[in-house]
Design a protein around this motif. Structure first.
Motif, PDB file in Angstrom:
ATOM      1  N   ASN A 203    -116.137 -25.049  45.803  1.00  0.00           N
ATOM      2  CA  ASN A 203    -114.722 -24.709  45.752  1.00  0.00           C
ATOM      3  C   ASN A 203    -114.552 -23.242  46.091  1.00  0.00           C
ATOM      4  O   ASN A 203    -115.086 -22.364  45.399  1.00  0.00           O
ATOM      5  CB  ASN A 203    -114.145 -24.989  44.364  1.00  0.00           C
ATOM      6  CG  ASN A 203    -112.699 -24.539  44.243  1.00  0.00           C
ATOM      7  OD1 ASN A 203    -111.864 -24.925  45.044  1.00  0.00           O
ATOM      8  ND2 ASN A 203    -112.410 -23.704  43.248  1.00  0.00           N
ATOM      9  N   ILE A 204    -113.844 -22.981  47.163  1.00  0.00           N
ATOM     10  CA  ILE A 204    -113.552 -21.604  47.571  1.00  0.00           C
ATOM     11  C   ILE A 204    -112.164 -21.239  47.042  1.00  0.00           C
ATOM     12  O   ILE A 204    -111.175 -21.896  47.388  1.00  0.00           O
ATOM     13  CB  ILE A 204    -113.588 -21.463  49.098  1.00  0.00           C
ATOM     14  CG1 ILE A 204    -114.967 -21.870  49.629  1.00  0.00           C
ATOM     15  CG2 ILE A 204    -113.259 -20.026  49.517  1.00  0.00           C
ATOM     16  CD1 ILE A 204    -115.050 -21.959  51.129  1.00  0.00           C
ATOM     17  N   PRO A 205    -112.053 -20.253  46.167  1.00  0.00           N
ATOM     18  CA  PRO A 205    -110.760 -19.929  45.547  1.00  0.00           C
ATOM     19  C   PRO A 205    -109.691 -19.587  46.583  1.00  0.00           C
ATOM     20  O   PRO A 205    -109.977 -18.906  47.585  1.00  0.00           O
ATOM     21  CB  PRO A 205    -111.080 -18.704  44.673  1.00  0.00           C
ATOM     22  CG  PRO A 205    -112.560 -18.740  44.473  1.00  0.00           C
ATOM     23  CD  PRO A 205    -113.133 -19.360  45.706  1.00  0.00           C
ATOM     24  N   ASP A 206    -108.491 -20.065  46.355  1.00  0.00           N
ATOM     25  CA  ASP A 206    -107.384 -19.774  47.274  1.00  0.00           C
ATOM     26  C   ASP A 206    -107.066 -18.288  47.304  1.00  0.00           C
ATOM     27  O   ASP A 206    -106.579 -17.769  48.321  1.00  0.00           O
ATOM     28  CB  ASP A 206    -106.139 -20.557  46.853  1.00  0.00           C
ATOM     29  CG  ASP A 206    -106.306 -22.065  47.047  1.00  0.00           C
ATOM     30  OD1 ASP A 206    -107.114 -22.465  47.906  1.00  0.00           O
ATOM     31  OD2 ASP A 206    -105.641 -22.832  46.326  1.00  0.00           O
ATOM     32  N   ASN A 207    -107.316 -17.602  46.188  1.00  0.00           N
ATOM     33  CA  ASN A 207    -106.988 -16.177  46.114  1.00  0.00           C
ATOM     34  C   ASN A 207    -108.173 -15.269  46.458  1.00  0.00           C
ATOM     35  O   ASN A 207    -108.138 -14.060  46.174  1.00  0.00           O
ATOM     36  CB  ASN A 207    -106.477 -15.826  44.716  1.00  0.00           C
ATOM     37  CG  ASN A 207    -107.556 -15.964  43.635  1.00  0.00           C
ATOM     38  OD1 ASN A 207    -108.505 -16.726  43.804  1.00  0.00           O
ATOM     39  ND2 ASN A 207    -107.409 -15.238  42.541  1.00  0.00           N
ATOM     40  N   LEU A 208    -109.218 -15.846  47.061  1.00  0.00           N
ATOM     41  CA  LEU A 208    -110.409 -15.056  47.368  1.00  0.00           C
ATOM     42  C   LEU A 208    -110.065 -13.891  48.286  1.00  0.00           C
ATOM     43  O   LEU A 208    -109.380 -14.060  49.302  1.00  0.00           O
ATOM     44  CB  LEU A 208    -111.465 -15.940  48.038  1.00  0.00           C
ATOM     45  CG  LEU A 208    -112.798 -15.278  48.356  1.00  0.00           C
ATOM     46  CD1 LEU A 208    -113.508 -14.813  47.087  1.00  0.00           C
ATOM     47  CD2 LEU A 208    -113.700 -16.219  49.156  1.00  0.00           C
ATOM     48  N   SER A 209    -110.531 -12.710  47.913  1.00  0.00           N
ATOM     49  CA  SER A 209    -110.307 -11.512  48.723  1.00  0.00           C
ATOM     50  C   SER A 209    -111.542 -10.622  48.634  1.00  0.00           C
ATOM     51  O   SER A 209    -112.454 -10.872  47.839  1.00  0.00           O
ATOM     52  CB  SER A 209    -109.076 -10.743  48.227  1.00  0.00           C
ATOM     53  OG  SER A 209    -109.347 -10.136  46.974  1.00  0.00           O
ATOM     54  N   ASN A 210    -111.544  -9.590  49.419  1.00  0.00           N
ATOM     55  CA  ASN A 210    -112.675  -8.661  49.406  1.00  0.00           C
ATOM     56  C   ASN A 210    -112.773  -7.875  48.107  1.00  0.00           C
ATOM     57  O   ASN A 210    -113.767  -7.173  47.890  1.00  0.00           O
ATOM     58  CB  ASN A 210    -112.577  -7.697  50.600  1.00  0.00           C
ATOM     59  CG  ASN A 210    -113.013  -8.362  51.899  1.00  0.00           C
ATOM     60  OD1 ASN A 210    -114.046  -9.010  51.959  1.00  0.00           O
ATOM     61  ND2 ASN A 210    -112.203  -8.200  52.943  1.00  0.00           N
ATOM     62  N   ASP A 211    -111.781  -8.005  47.227  1.00  0.00           N
ATOM     63  CA  ASP A 211    -111.858  -7.367  45.909  1.00  0.00           C
ATOM     64  C   ASP A 211    -113.046  -7.903  45.108  1.00  0.00           C
ATOM     65  O   ASP A 211    -113.572  -7.213  44.229  1.00  0.00           O
ATOM     66  CB  ASP A 211    -110.566  -7.612  45.116  1.00  0.00           C
ATOM     67  CG  ASP A 211    -109.380  -6.893  45.724  1.00  0.00           C
ATOM     68  OD1 ASP A 211    -109.591  -5.917  46.482  1.00  0.00           O
ATOM     69  OD2 ASP A 211    -108.230  -7.314  45.462  1.00  0.00           O
ATOM     70  N   VAL A 212    -113.475  -9.124  45.434  1.00  0.00           N
ATOM     71  CA  VAL A 212    -114.580  -9.742  44.697  1.00  0.00           C
ATOM     72  C   VAL A 212    -115.890  -8.988  44.919  1.00  0.00           C
ATOM     73  O   VAL A 212    -116.870  -9.194  44.200  1.00  0.00           O
ATOM     74  CB  VAL A 212    -114.722 -11.226  45.099  1.00  0.00           C
ATOM     75  CG1 VAL A 212    -115.451 -11.363  46.436  1.00  0.00           C
ATOM     76  CG2 VAL A 212    -115.429 -12.037  44.013  1.00  0.00           C
ATOM     77  N   ALA A 213    -115.898  -8.099  45.897  1.00  0.00           N
ATOM     78  CA  ALA A 213    -117.102  -7.294  46.161  1.00  0.00           C
ATOM     79  C   ALA A 213    -117.459  -6.412  44.968  1.00  0.00           C
ATOM     80  O   ALA A 213    -118.620  -6.018  44.812  1.00  0.00           O
ATOM     81  CB  ALA A 213    -116.900  -6.426  47.402  1.00  0.00           C
ATOM     82  N   THR A 214    -116.490  -6.126  44.103  1.00  0.00           N
ATOM     83  CA  THR A 214    -116.757  -5.262  42.945  1.00  0.00           C
ATOM     84  C   THR A 214    -117.229  -6.045  41.725  1.00  0.00           C
ATOM     85  O   THR A 214    -117.509  -5.460  40.681  1.00  0.00           O
ATOM     86  CB  THR A 214    -115.499  -4.469  42.570  1.00  0.00           C
ATOM     87  OG1 THR A 214    -114.460  -5.392  42.194  1.00  0.00           O
ATOM     88  CG2 THR A 214    -115.019  -3.630  43.745  1.00  0.00           C
ATOM     89  N   SER A 215    -117.330  -7.362  41.847  1.00  0.00           N
ATOM     90  CA  SER A 215    -117.772  -8.190  40.718  1.00  0.00           C
ATOM     91  C   SER A 215    -119.241  -7.930  40.381  1.00  0.00           C
ATOM     92  O   SER A 215    -120.029  -7.518  41.243  1.00  0.00           O
ATOM     93  CB  SER A 215    -117.567  -9.672  41.046  1.00  0.00           C
ATOM     94  OG  SER A 215    -118.208 -10.498  40.093  1.00  0.00           O
ATOM     95  N   LYS A 216    -119.607  -8.242  39.166  1.00  0.00           N
ATOM     96  CA  LYS A 216    -120.996  -8.081  38.726  1.00  0.00           C
ATOM     97  C   LYS A 216    -121.868  -9.288  39.065  1.00  0.00           C
ATOM     98  O   LYS A 216    -123.070  -9.273  38.781  1.00  0.00           O
ATOM     99  CB  LYS A 216    -121.028  -7.830  37.219  1.00  0.00           C
ATOM    100  CG  LYS A 216    -120.393  -6.504  36.812  1.00  0.00           C
ATOM    101  CD  LYS A 216    -120.477  -6.288  35.299  1.00  0.00           C
ATOM    102  CE  LYS A 216    -119.851  -4.946  34.908  1.00  0.00           C
ATOM    103  NZ  LYS A 216    -119.919  -4.716  33.440  1.00  0.00           N
TER     104      LYS A 216
END
Length: 340
Positions: A203-216
């Motif tokens: 499942n690829i989130p509909d709100n996926l953005s490059n902000d996820v690059a900061t996730s742990k």
């Protein structure tokens, strides 16, 4: 148009192809696997239908049939540069591949033909290739093509399904159609097979953005990944290469420049002049790969780069699952949005 081939007519069909085609398909190499007692299934030229592996997934994709692993770009001397006398294969290539790989071909076209000026070397081999889609009656291990929408395609010249000792064929290519008729194929209504469900779903989130690059979530790969690059080399849609100068003489002024397959996961890929390097940590490389496959390519070309073949999961010596990486993105987006 649909046909049925028995063993005899199949051999005649293959013989009729050999005058005009090199035929590439998944082939078994005994004891050639990643472990000493395992086989390898990879693409090679075949001479009979019996050599084609229909009931197992190839560990390597069709990619190396139209993308040379090492390719000379030009030769050089002290005062002259000369392009190679690039000649395509003497005959066309007929390549047997799965539906997901046929979608992978579209991704390669996006990168090499529709992402700026056309790549001359790729286009030469691409234009000299025709494709046979091999139906999948059941999903293979680690496949998630249904989630990626790549379980079915009609962009083929010919489709083939093996049914016991017979081959069920649909043909869209008039030349291949004539060869089938000469081989004694009998006409029949044939519907190409394709899988409709996989054991693995993503499942690829509909709100996926490059902000996820900061996730742990990427931190775990700093330890788990060993930067071998196998995932890239078996992937049907990875296209990265590096340049190498090969010198013929000790003075370093005569030789050739080659482009060679490379991997965004290996050490040194992002090295720059001056000693600087991007994405030193392995988690950073994993982040780059995942987001390229399921986010950034779609922004530019309108579809996900990953086709869900699962070969990266199959080949990884550290059992890193790309499908699991995708499924972690939803929680990762919740993490980064909650930190805002």
């Amino acid at each position: 148009m649909g046909f049925i081939l028995d063993k005899i007519s199949a051999d005649k069909f293959l013989s009729g192809l050999k005058d005009e085609y090199y035929i590439f398909a998944p082939k078994r190499f005994e004891l050639g696997g990643i472990y000493s007692d395992t086989d390898a299934i990879r693409y090679s030229e075949i001479n009979s239908f019996d050599e084609i592996v229909f009931d197992e997934k190839s560990q390597y994709s069709f990619k190396e049939t139209i993308l040379q692993i090492s390719q000379t770009i030009f030769y050089f001397t002290e005062d002259q540069i000369k392009e190679p006398n690039f000649t395509c294969r003497q005959k066309k290539a007929l390549i047997f591949l799965r539906n997901c790989d046929l979608h992978g071909l579209k991704r390669l076209d996006d990168m090499y033909l529709n992402n700026g000026p056309e790549d001359y070397y790729y286009k030469k081999l691409r234009d000299a290739a025709e494709f046979v889609v091999m139906g999948c009656e059941n999903s293979f291990e680690n496949c998630f093509c249904v989630s990626m929408g790549t379980n079915q395609s009609d962009a083929y010249d010919l489709s083939i399904d093996k049914q016991e000792d017979k081959y069920l064929i649909t043909c869209k290519n008039s030349k291949l159609n004539n060869i089938l008729l000469k081989a004694g194929a009998s006409s029949s209504d044939v519907v190409p097979k394709f899988v409709t469900s996989n054991n693995i779903q993503v499942n690829i989130p509909d709100n996926l953005s490059n902000d996820v690059a900061t996730s742990k979530i990427w931190d775990e790969y700093d330890v788990r990944c060993i930067a071998c690059g196998r995932c890239n080399f078996v992937c049907p849609t990875c296209t990265c290469f590096t340049m190498q100068d090969i010198f013929y003489t000790e003075n370093g002024k005569v030789g050739e420049r080659r482009r060679v397959w490379a991997s965004c996961m290996i050490d040194g890929f992002t090295d720059m002049a001056g000693g600087h390097s991007y994405r030193v940590k392995k988690g950073q490389r994993m982040r780059y790969k995942v987001l390229h496959k399921v986010l950034n390519h779609k922004k530019r070309h309108g579809e996900q780069m990953c086709v869900g073949c699962g070969r990266c999961d199959d080949i990884c010596p550290e059992y890193i699952s790309f499908s699991n990486s995708i499924n972690k993105l939803e929680n990762a987006m919740k993490e980064v949005t909650s930190n805002e």
